[in-house]
Write an enzyme that holds these catalytic residues in place. Structure first.
Site, PDB file in Angstrom:
ATOM      1  N   HIS A  51      15.956  58.720  60.796  1.00 23.36           N
ATOM      2  CA  HIS A  51      15.849  58.130  59.464  1.00 23.36           C
ATOM      3  C   HIS A  51      15.662  59.253  58.442  1.00 23.36           C
ATOM      4  O   HIS A  51      15.176  60.343  58.779  1.00 23.36           O
ATOM      5  CB  HIS A  51      14.664  57.176  59.399  1.00 23.36           C
ATOM      6  CG  HIS A  51      14.853  55.931  60.205  1.00 23.36           C
ATOM      7  ND1 HIS A  51      14.040  54.829  60.053  1.00 23.36           N
ATOM      8  CD2 HIS A  51      15.754  55.607  61.163  1.00 23.36           C
ATOM      9  CE1 HIS A  51      14.427  53.878  60.876  1.00 23.36           C
ATOM     10  NE2 HIS A  51      15.472  54.323  61.571  1.00 23.36           N
ATOM     11  N   GLU A  53      13.518  59.782  56.150  1.00 20.31           N
ATOM     12  CA  GLU A  53      12.147  60.293  56.018  1.00 20.31           C
ATOM     13  C   GLU A  53      11.810  61.255  57.154  1.00 20.31           C
ATOM     14  O   GLU A  53      11.193  62.303  56.928  1.00 20.31           O
ATOM     15  CB  GLU A  53      11.144  59.129  56.016  1.00 20.31           C
ATOM     16  CG  GLU A  53      11.298  58.181  54.850  1.00 20.31           C
ATOM     17  CD  GLU A  53      12.197  56.971  55.148  1.00 20.31           C
ATOM     18  OE1 GLU A  53      12.004  55.925  54.501  1.00 20.31           O
ATOM     19  OE2 GLU A  53      13.083  57.072  56.028  1.00 20.31           O
ATOM     20  N   CYS A  81      10.009  52.373  56.989  1.00 21.40           N
ATOM     21  CA  CYS A  81       9.764  51.479  58.127  1.00 21.40           C
ATOM     22  C   CYS A  81       8.458  51.904  58.806  1.00 21.40           C
ATOM     23  O   CYS A  81       7.911  52.969  58.493  1.00 21.40           O
ATOM     24  CB  CYS A  81      10.935  51.546  59.105  1.00 21.40           C
ATOM     25  SG  CYS A  81      11.013  53.098  60.047  1.00 21.40           S
ATOM     26  N   CYS A  84       8.552  55.488  60.141  1.00 26.15           N
ATOM     27  CA  CYS A  84       8.526  56.520  59.106  1.00 26.15           C
ATOM     28  C   CYS A  84       7.169  56.578  58.410  1.00 26.15           C
ATOM     29  O   CYS A  84       6.686  57.657  58.071  1.00 26.15           O
ATOM     30  CB  CYS A  84       9.651  56.277  58.106  1.00 26.15           C
ATOM     31  SG  CYS A  84      11.289  56.561  58.832  1.00 26.15           S
TER      32      CYS A  84
END
Length: 155
Positions: A51, A53, A81, A84
């Site tokens: 992801h 992040e 999420c 993250c």
């Protein structure tokens, strides 16, 4: 808050979209300067943990030569999420600033867990400051652009 940092996250997300990735970007700012900027690389690396992040945290830690990102701010185009958020917590990021919500991307078909950052902060006793809805119109426009693409992918 620094609008340039959020706009850098949006720029990174658009770069990712142009490469067939999902519409998520992140930027880490520390002491008034951008340390890292990234987009999702899930499909590019066949890595469901890539992801934006997470990629930005890895880049920032490498650049700074430390796993401690105290004093840094994570700018994310969408609310991080749970994975993250936990990574931000473990990296000791001081503040998360995000645009659209988890619910916004879930409505687009993403399999997001509907646990908000505020809930995770409360359950886990995290001291991170959390600010949502930042530059919301620009982040919503990013999602609309992606949603109108005929060959978009979700996971």
């Amino acid at each position: 808050m620094n609008p340039d940092c959020m706009r850098e996250a949006i720029r990174s997300a658009r770069q990712g979209i142009s490469k067939g990735q999902t519409p998520f970007g992140a930027c880490i700012e520390c002491n008034g300067r951008i340390i890292a900027s990234a987009h999702n690389r899930v499909f590019a690396g066949t890595d469901s943990t890539a992801h934006a992040e997470i990629v930005a945290i890895r880049e920032a830690q490498e650049k700074l030569g430390t796993i401690d990102l105290s004093g840094c701010t994570m700018y994310a185009t969408t609310e991080p999420c749970p994975m993250c958020f936990a990574a931000c917590h473990w990296a000791k990021i001081s503040r998360i600033v995000y645009g659209t919500s988890i619910e916004d991307v879930r409505a687009l078909g993403f399999s997001e867990m509907t646990i908000s950052n505020i809930s995770m902060q409360e359950f886990g006793g995290s001291r991170m400051e959390i600010i949502g809805g930042y530059l919301i119109e620009e982040n919503q426009a990013l999602l609309r652009e992606w949603a109108e693409m005929p060959d978009r992918r979700v996971y």
